[in-house]
Design a protein around this motif. Structure first.
Motif, PDB file in Angstrom:
ATOM      1  N   HIS A   5       0.797  -1.220   0.000  1.00  0.00           N
ATOM      2  CA  HIS A   5       0.000   0.000   0.000  1.00  0.00           C
ATOM      3  C   HIS A   5       0.831   1.272   0.000  1.00  0.00           C
ATOM      4  O   HIS A   5       0.410   2.309   0.479  1.00  0.00           O
ATOM      5  CB  HIS A   5      -0.948   0.006   1.206  1.00  0.00           C
ATOM      6  N   HIS A 196      -6.951   1.892  -1.753  1.00  0.00           N
ATOM      7  CA  HIS A 196      -6.932   3.233  -1.175  1.00  0.00           C
ATOM      8  C   HIS A 196      -6.384   3.136   0.249  1.00  0.00           C
ATOM      9  O   HIS A 196      -6.768   2.245   1.007  1.00  0.00           O
ATOM     10  CB  HIS A 196      -8.342   3.821  -1.138  1.00  0.00           C
ATOM     11  N   ARG A 209      -2.719  10.255   2.332  1.00  0.00           N
ATOM     12  CA  ARG A 209      -3.585   9.492   1.436  1.00  0.00           C
ATOM     13  C   ARG A 209      -2.780   9.005   0.233  1.00  0.00           C
ATOM     14  O   ARG A 209      -1.969   9.736  -0.321  1.00  0.00           O
ATOM     15  CB  ARG A 209      -4.758  10.345   0.950  1.00  0.00           C
ATOM     16  N   ASN A 211      -3.017   5.820  -3.212  1.00  0.00           N
ATOM     17  CA  ASN A 211      -3.752   4.722  -3.855  1.00  0.00           C
ATOM     18  C   ASN A 211      -2.894   4.107  -4.943  1.00  0.00           C
ATOM     19  O   ASN A 211      -1.930   4.711  -5.413  1.00  0.00           O
ATOM     20  CB  ASN A 211      -5.103   5.192  -4.398  1.00  0.00           C
TER      21      ASN A 211
END
Length: 260
Positions: A5, A196, A209, A211
């Motif tokens: 991720h 995400h 954040r 993605n």
């Protein structure tokens, strides 16, 4: 499906559809994936791979920062790597020199390194970084190209969690914790999922954040890719510990063999 991720989107190379890992991403990768480097995770992984490599050499596709490749080399298995991101390879190079573990910069679907191997392997869902079926097929062909007769190609990959999608829903959470929120959204036509991530960044309450896009594939689809590449399924288990693979397994470790 649990994903790596840490990738950042919107940075591409013309030779592949894979997203390219950035300098910042590479520098924090080991810290944010520390659980995946624990003995509980790595010991069965290394034992599984070392047994397949035997007295031969191993080639790791998408070797990254060397989470698996470096300790496998320390177990006495000669390892060579292919890695798309120069930044990830630079982190690996801080751990081990080029003579001990050579790494070629390039994509895992087409990059060729010298020599023959008894084992080619791909861990932690990384084949999904190739965003088209054609590229995933070429990855299998590239593995077969590097294997000697009787050699094995190993992939660790999650099973798409589509059973968790009720009608009309397109998102599935895979991690909800104090420091990280992760969920996948699905394009069921193109077999593309987007992971995400909201990751806590420091102690001031801010979240970062990110993605990344992935092309998911079913075990049966991978078996067909293997057949196209001239490989035969030897076994499929639910994890590195060799537990049986069932309809309820969240992931699989699959081994295909190049006929002698």
């Amino acid at each position: 499906m649990r994903r790596q991720h840490l990738q950042h989107p919107a940075q591409w190379l013309p030779v592949t559809s894979s997203e390219l890992w950035t300098h910042a991403t590479a520098d924090r990768y080991d810290a944010e994936e520390s659980e995946m480097s624990s003995a509980a995770v790595l010991d069965p992984t290394l034992t599984f791979l070392a047994e397949l490599a035997g007295e031969g050499r191993a080639l790791e596709f998408a070797i990254g920062t060397g989470r698996v490749g470096v300790p496998l080399r320390e177990r006495g298995v000669p390892v060579v790597g292919i890695e798309l991101s120069e930044h990830m390879a630079a982190v690996l190079r801080r751990k081990i020199d080029e003579d001990a573990l050579p790494v070629a910069i390039g994509d895992m679907a087409t990059t060729v390194v010298p020599g023959e191997f008894t084992l080619v392997y791909l861990v932690y869902n990384t084949i999904t970084n190739l965003l088209t079926q054609d590229e995933q097929v070429e990855c299998f062909r590239n593995a077969a190209r590097h294997l000697g007769p009787g050699g094995r190609f190993v992939i660790e990959l999650g099973v798409p969690p589509l059973r968790f999608l009720p009608p009309g829903q397109v998102a599935v959470p895979f991690d909800v914790s104090e420091h990280h929120l992760g969920f996948d959204t699905f394009d069921l036509v193109e077999q593309i999922l987007v992971s995400h991530h909201f990751t806590r960044d420091g102690d001031d309450g801010r979240y970062r954040r990110g993605n990344s896009r992935h092309r998911y594939a079913w075990p049966s689809e991978l078996d067909l890719m293997a057949r196209i590449a001239g490989l035969e399924l030897e076994r499929r288990v639910a994890g590195w510990d060799g537990a049986p693979f069932t309809q309820d397994s969240a992931k699989h470790v699959s081994v295909w063999r190049k006929p002698a």
